[in-house]
Scaffold this motif. Structure first.
Motif, PDB file in Angstrom:
ATOM      1  N   UNK A  72       0.965  -1.104   0.057  1.00  0.00           N
ATOM      2  CA  UNK A  72       0.002   0.005  -0.013  1.00  0.00           C
ATOM      3  C   UNK A  72       0.849   1.312  -0.140  1.00  0.00           C
ATOM      4  N   UNK A  73       0.637   2.134  -0.934  1.00  0.00           N
ATOM      5  CA  UNK A  73       1.348   3.196  -0.985  1.00  0.00           C
ATOM      6  C   UNK A  73       0.612   4.651  -0.580  1.00  0.00           C
ATOM      7  N   UNK A  74      -0.674   4.322  -0.241  1.00  0.00           N
ATOM      8  CA  UNK A  74      -1.429   5.363   0.208  1.00  0.00           C
ATOM      9  C   UNK A  74      -2.461   6.116  -0.812  1.00  0.00           C
TER      10      UNK A  74
ATOM     11  N   UNK B 127      -1.886   1.123  -4.388  1.00  0.00           N
ATOM     12  CA  UNK B 127      -0.963  -0.146  -4.293  1.00  0.00           C
ATOM     13  C   UNK B 127      -0.011  -0.375  -5.331  1.00  0.00           C
ATOM     14  N   UNK B 128       1.186  -0.945  -4.918  1.00  0.00           N
ATOM     15  CA  UNK B 128       2.145  -1.083  -5.966  1.00  0.00           C
ATOM     16  C   UNK B 128       2.165  -2.736  -5.875  1.00  0.00           C
TER      17      UNK B 128
ATOM     18  N   UNK C 225      -6.469   0.006  -5.842  1.00  0.00           N
ATOM     19  CA  UNK C 225      -6.448  -1.345  -5.075  1.00  0.00           C
ATOM     20  C   UNK C 225      -6.956  -2.304  -5.837  1.00  0.00           C
ATOM     21  N   UNK C 226      -8.182  -1.976  -6.289  1.00  0.00           N
ATOM     22  CA  UNK C 226      -9.047  -3.157  -6.735  1.00  0.00           C
ATOM     23  C   UNK C 226      -8.279  -3.631  -7.964  1.00  0.00           C
ATOM     24  N   UNK C 227      -7.973  -2.854  -9.057  1.00  0.00           N
ATOM     25  CA  UNK C 227      -7.170  -3.460 -10.205  1.00  0.00           C
ATOM     26  C   UNK C 227      -5.796  -4.116  -9.697  1.00  0.00           C
TER      27      UNK C 227
ATOM     28  N   UNK D 104      -2.611  -9.010  -9.149  1.00  0.00           N
ATOM     29  CA  UNK D 104      -1.975 -10.040  -8.141  1.00  0.00           C
ATOM     30  C   UNK D 104      -2.449 -11.473  -8.257  1.00  0.00           C
ATOM     31  N   UNK D 105      -4.077 -11.559  -8.434  1.00  0.00           N
ATOM     32  CA  UNK D 105      -4.550 -12.859  -8.467  1.00  0.00           C
ATOM     33  C   UNK D 105      -4.331 -13.551  -9.823  1.00  0.00           C
TER      34      UNK D 105
END
Length: 356
Positions: free
Chosen positions: A254-256, A260-261, A334-336, A341-342
């Motif tokens: 999380x980068x705020x 996210x990265x 965050x969602x994409x 990630x998945x």
């Protein structure tokens, strides 16, 4: 990035840039590493030593004695207990990075969208009291988005940025093969603290603690993955066997501002081959292809995503080996990022498991 380029240049170590559609790479010949992986907005997905960001501290950084932890994506050679530790009974006090490997003496070829770094080195195998001459070479070029043909990921409203590169790493024995000498490529990326390394596994597999372990209670193991937190508060290193891994490691952070990265390393795992890097306290425990490291803050606020390749030398049938890997980096809402990630790691970002 501009400040880093200026300070490195002023310190007589100018970096090399490669450009792609989604961003750029910053390659530092000193130490033969990819120091920066930047998206188009200038976000670096790698950890870089803060001393390199300013001219005065960068100059003193390169002139000080001993090994210099620049950061980024570097390549060493294993086994660590042979090449880096002169007395296995006192590993902490006798650990020393061989200067022939890092910074080494890399030559550079730059052209046609790629950079090749080559280092000819003589390494000392301390326990065997032998030496071996090797050639280590890395060719680096930009890579395309691995999900570019996935229509579900192509929406322009997803606000998802991508940048990546491919690295071809080769290790060759220059001196004649000798009994007992087996060496392997050891690639690792240093990432800024504050996230979680996730290792997909083909079955539930308890990782091996190399050292540390104060944070073992934060380590989660499930049938699908091992999750390793990076907080830069305690020294901790684990290893995962080749037979249980899929050949990918991810780092989610999380980068705020709801963003996210994600950094993913993709590489070949060959469980039938010889993996020769071993834990410091069990020198006959072979077969580990992946390692993770969390620093305690003494060297910097970072963690490491590490992998080893099959060894060359005695009993392997090989005097050289070429490894091909990719590093893919994403930044966005965050969602994409969770969906990527998945897609790439095969597990949900919030999947749980047993502690320890």
């Amino acid at each position: 990035m501009d400040e880093l380029i200026a300070s490195l240049t002023a310190a007589s170590h100018p970096p090399i840039q490669l450009f792609g559609k989604g961003g750029s790479l910053l390659i530092l010949p000193h130490g033969g590493r990819t120091l920066g992986l930047y998206n188009r907005d200038g976000h670096n997905f790698f950890w870089v030593n803060p001393d390199l960001n300013h001219v005065t501290t960068a100059e003193s950084f390169f002139t000080k004695e001993g090994w210099k932890n620049s950061g980024g994506d570097r390549t060493w050679v294993s086994p660590e207990v042979e090449l880096f530790i002169s007395d296995i009974e006192n590993p902490g006090e006798t650990y020393q990075v061989p200067s022939s490997l890092d910074p080494g003496n890399y030559t550079v070829q730059h052209g046609k969208g790629q950079v090749t770094l080559t280092n000819r080195a003589r390494v000392i195998l301390n326990r065997q009291e032998k030496t071996s001459e090797i050639e280590l070479s890395k060719t680096i070029r930009m890579a395309q988005n691995p999900l570019r043909y996935e229509r579900s990921m192509a929406s322009p409203n997803r606000q998802l940025q991508f940048v990546g590169y491919e690295q071809l790493t080769s290790l060759r024995l220059v001196s004649a093969e000798e009994p007992g000498i087996r060496l392997g490529i050891w690639n690792l990326v240093q990432v800024p603290a504050g996230g979680e390394i996730v290792i997909p596994t083909v079955r539930e597999s308890a990782p091996k603690t190399y050292f540390g372990g104060d944070g073992a209670s934060d380590l989660y193991v499930s049938p699908e993955s091992i999750r390793f937190p990076v907080d830069a508060k305690h020294s901790h290193k684990i290893g995962v066997r080749a037979a249980t891994t899929s050949g990918r490691i991810g780092y989610l952070r999380n980068i705020g501002d709801g963003q996210k990265t994600l950094v993913v390393r993709n590489f070949l795992v060959a469980p039938s081959a010889e993996y020769v890097d071993v834990p410091w306290d069990d020198l006959d425990d072979f077969g580990y292809a992946i390692q993770c490291y969390n620093d305690n803050g003494d060297l910097g606020e970072f963690g490491e995503m590490e992998y080893h390749t099959p060894a060359i030398g005695d009993g392997t049938g090989m005097c050289s080996y070429q490894d091909r890997s990719q590093v893919w980096a994403f930044l966005g809402d965050a969602q994409p990022v969770n969906e990527v990630f998945t897609q790439l790691l095969g597990v949900a970002p919030n999947s749980s498991g047993s502690k320890g």
